[in-house]
Design a protein around this motif. Structure first.
Motif, PDB file in Angstrom:
ATOM      1  N   ARG A  22     -11.548   4.354   8.479  1.00  0.00           N
ATOM      2  CA  ARG A  22     -11.148   3.574   9.656  1.00  0.00           C
ATOM      3  C   ARG A  22     -10.567   2.205   9.355  1.00  0.00           C
ATOM      4  O   ARG A  22      -9.916   1.605  10.200  1.00  0.00           O
ATOM      5  CB  ARG A  22     -12.372   3.357  10.555  1.00  0.00           C
ATOM      6  CG  ARG A  22     -12.925   4.601  11.171  1.00  0.00           C
ATOM      7  CD  ARG A  22     -14.144   4.325  12.068  1.00  0.00           C
ATOM      8  NE  ARG A  22     -14.027   3.123  12.852  1.00  0.00           N
ATOM      9  CZ  ARG A  22     -14.842   2.060  12.741  1.00  0.00           C
ATOM     10  NH1 ARG A  22     -15.828   2.056  11.890  1.00  0.00           N
ATOM     11  NH2 ARG A  22     -14.666   1.014  13.500  1.00  0.00           N
ATOM     12  N   LEU A  23     -10.824   1.659   8.165  1.00  0.00           N
ATOM     13  CA  LEU A  23     -10.489   0.260   7.886  1.00  0.00           C
ATOM     14  C   LEU A  23      -9.597   0.101   6.671  1.00  0.00           C
ATOM     15  O   LEU A  23      -9.600   0.933   5.766  1.00  0.00           O
ATOM     16  CB  LEU A  23     -11.774  -0.548   7.646  1.00  0.00           C
ATOM     17  CG  LEU A  23     -12.806  -0.540   8.758  1.00  0.00           C
ATOM     18  CD1 LEU A  23     -14.064  -1.255   8.287  1.00  0.00           C
ATOM     19  CD2 LEU A  23     -12.254  -1.188  10.014  1.00  0.00           C
ATOM     20  N   ILE A  24      -8.883  -1.032   6.661  1.00  0.00           N
ATOM     21  CA  ILE A  24      -8.152  -1.480   5.473  1.00  0.00           C
ATOM     22  C   ILE A  24      -8.608  -2.906   5.201  1.00  0.00           C
ATOM     23  O   ILE A  24      -8.598  -3.757   6.087  1.00  0.00           O
ATOM     24  CB  ILE A  24      -6.626  -1.446   5.689  1.00  0.00           C
ATOM     25  CG1 ILE A  24      -6.149  -0.018   5.944  1.00  0.00           C
ATOM     26  CG2 ILE A  24      -5.901  -2.059   4.482  1.00  0.00           C
ATOM     27  CD1 ILE A  24      -4.670   0.092   6.300  1.00  0.00           C
ATOM     28  N   LEU A  25      -9.038  -3.156   3.976  1.00  0.00           N
ATOM     29  CA  LEU A  25      -9.340  -4.504   3.519  1.00  0.00           C
ATOM     30  C   LEU A  25      -8.205  -4.915   2.603  1.00  0.00           C
ATOM     31  O   LEU A  25      -7.889  -4.212   1.633  1.00  0.00           O
ATOM     32  CB  LEU A  25     -10.666  -4.545   2.754  1.00  0.00           C
ATOM     33  CG  LEU A  25     -11.919  -4.603   3.619  1.00  0.00           C
ATOM     34  CD1 LEU A  25     -12.136  -3.292   4.335  1.00  0.00           C
ATOM     35  CD2 LEU A  25     -13.106  -4.985   2.787  1.00  0.00           C
ATOM     36  N   VAL A  73      -9.817 -13.622  -0.577  1.00  0.00           N
ATOM     37  CA  VAL A  73     -10.527 -13.422   0.680  1.00  0.00           C
ATOM     38  C   VAL A  73      -9.844 -12.263   1.387  1.00  0.00           C
ATOM     39  O   VAL A  73      -8.621 -12.244   1.529  1.00  0.00           O
ATOM     40  CB  VAL A  73     -10.495 -14.698   1.560  1.00  0.00           C
ATOM     41  CG1 VAL A  73     -11.211 -14.455   2.876  1.00  0.00           C
ATOM     42  CG2 VAL A  73     -11.103 -15.878   0.815  1.00  0.00           C
ATOM     43  N   TRP A  74     -10.628 -11.303   1.832  1.00  0.00           N
ATOM     44  CA  TRP A  74     -10.086 -10.081   2.395  1.00  0.00           C
ATOM     45  C   TRP A  74      -9.978 -10.143   3.909  1.00  0.00           C
ATOM     46  O   TRP A  74     -10.911 -10.572   4.580  1.00  0.00           O
ATOM     47  CB  TRP A  74     -10.986  -8.905   2.020  1.00  0.00           C
ATOM     48  CG  TRP A  74     -11.056  -8.679   0.558  1.00  0.00           C
ATOM     49  CD1 TRP A  74     -11.967  -9.234  -0.303  1.00  0.00           C
ATOM     50  CD2 TRP A  74     -10.186  -7.895  -0.225  1.00  0.00           C
ATOM     51  NE1 TRP A  74     -11.700  -8.818  -1.574  1.00  0.00           N
ATOM     52  CE2 TRP A  74     -10.622  -7.994  -1.567  1.00  0.00           C
ATOM     53  CE3 TRP A  74      -9.085  -7.110   0.066  1.00  0.00           C
ATOM     54  CZ2 TRP A  74      -9.985  -7.327  -2.603  1.00  0.00           C
ATOM     55  CZ3 TRP A  74      -8.453  -6.448  -0.968  1.00  0.00           C
ATOM     56  CH2 TRP A  74      -8.903  -6.568  -2.282  1.00  0.00           C
ATOM     57  N   ALA A  75      -8.870  -9.668   4.433  1.00  0.00           N
ATOM     58  CA  ALA A  75      -8.701  -9.439   5.862  1.00  0.00           C
ATOM     59  C   ALA A  75      -9.140  -8.005   6.136  1.00  0.00           C
ATOM     60  O   ALA A  75      -8.802  -7.085   5.391  1.00  0.00           O
ATOM     61  CB  ALA A  75      -7.238  -9.621   6.262  1.00  0.00           C
ATOM     62  N   MET A  76      -9.924  -7.803   7.192  1.00  0.00           N
ATOM     63  CA  MET A  76     -10.371  -6.473   7.582  1.00  0.00           C
ATOM     64  C   MET A  76      -9.562  -6.049   8.807  1.00  0.00           C
ATOM     65  O   MET A  76      -9.558  -6.752   9.821  1.00  0.00           O
ATOM     66  CB  MET A  76     -11.857  -6.496   7.930  1.00  0.00           C
ATOM     67  CG  MET A  76     -12.432  -5.147   8.214  1.00  0.00           C
ATOM     68  SD  MET A  76     -14.194  -5.155   8.718  1.00  0.00           S
ATOM     69  CE  MET A  76     -14.870  -6.567   7.916  1.00  0.00           C
ATOM     70  N   THR A  77      -8.844  -4.938   8.685  1.00  0.00           N
ATOM     71  CA  THR A  77      -8.001  -4.461   9.778  1.00  0.00           C
ATOM     72  C   THR A  77      -8.341  -3.018  10.112  1.00  0.00           C
ATOM     73  O   THR A  77      -8.840  -2.271   9.263  1.00  0.00           O
ATOM     74  CB  THR A  77      -6.508  -4.556   9.421  1.00  0.00           C
ATOM     75  OG1 THR A  77      -6.227  -3.684   8.318  1.00  0.00           O
ATOM     76  CG2 THR A  77      -6.100  -5.982   9.065  1.00  0.00           C
ATOM     77  N   LEU A  84      -6.294  -7.088  13.135  1.00  0.00           N
ATOM     78  CA  LEU A  84      -7.233  -7.887  12.346  1.00  0.00           C
ATOM     79  C   LEU A  84      -8.546  -7.982  13.105  1.00  0.00           C
ATOM     80  O   LEU A  84      -8.564  -8.407  14.270  1.00  0.00           O
ATOM     81  CB  LEU A  84      -6.654  -9.275  12.085  1.00  0.00           C
ATOM     82  CG  LEU A  84      -7.507 -10.217  11.260  1.00  0.00           C
ATOM     83  CD1 LEU A  84      -7.576  -9.753   9.813  1.00  0.00           C
ATOM     84  CD2 LEU A  84      -6.944 -11.620  11.338  1.00  0.00           C
ATOM     85  N   ILE A  85      -9.656  -7.597  12.461  1.00  0.00           N
ATOM     86  CA  ILE A  85     -10.948  -7.631  13.149  1.00  0.00           C
ATOM     87  C   ILE A  85     -11.979  -8.473  12.418  1.00  0.00           C
ATOM     88  O   ILE A  85     -13.087  -8.655  12.926  1.00  0.00           O
ATOM     89  CB  ILE A  85     -11.503  -6.207  13.402  1.00  0.00           C
ATOM     90  CG1 ILE A  85     -11.704  -5.460  12.079  1.00  0.00           C
ATOM     91  CG2 ILE A  85     -10.598  -5.448  14.361  1.00  0.00           C
ATOM     92  CD1 ILE A  85     -12.467  -4.157  12.231  1.00  0.00           C
TER      93      ILE A  85
END
Length: 87
Positions: A22-25, A73-77, A84-85
């Motif tokens: 479900r996610l991409i970091l 630093v990772w963005a969680m999408t 972006l969440i």
């Protein structure tokens, strides 16, 4: 929130994204500024971490440049939308 899909950055060329079902970091990008502002203008969010709410999208963009981008630093999408969440 804002969809933050765009062209890869230098960080993204250096650090591959991590994906789940479900996610991409992935590394943050300047194009995340509007989505970061949408979250970080909330006075209840930053106060717990010791920073004031963001007042403008440009302030969020500057925080991205000076704090997040290039700092691993990772963005969680969400994989399905690119939204972006979190970080």
């Amino acid at each position: 929130m804002v969809n933050t899909k765009s062209h890869p950055t230098d960080d993204e060329a250096r650090i591959p994204a991590l994906e789940t079902e479900r996610l991409i970091l992935r590394p943050f990008r300047e194009s995340d500024a509007e989505a970061v502002f949408a979250c970080c203008r909330n006075p209840n969010l930053g106060n717990n971490a010791g920073w004031a709410p963001h007042k403008t999208v440009e302030e969020s963009r500057e925080v991205l440049r000076t704090v997040f981008i290039g700092q691993d630093v990772w963005a969680m999408t969400l994989k399905s939308t690119g939204q972006l969440i979190g970080s």
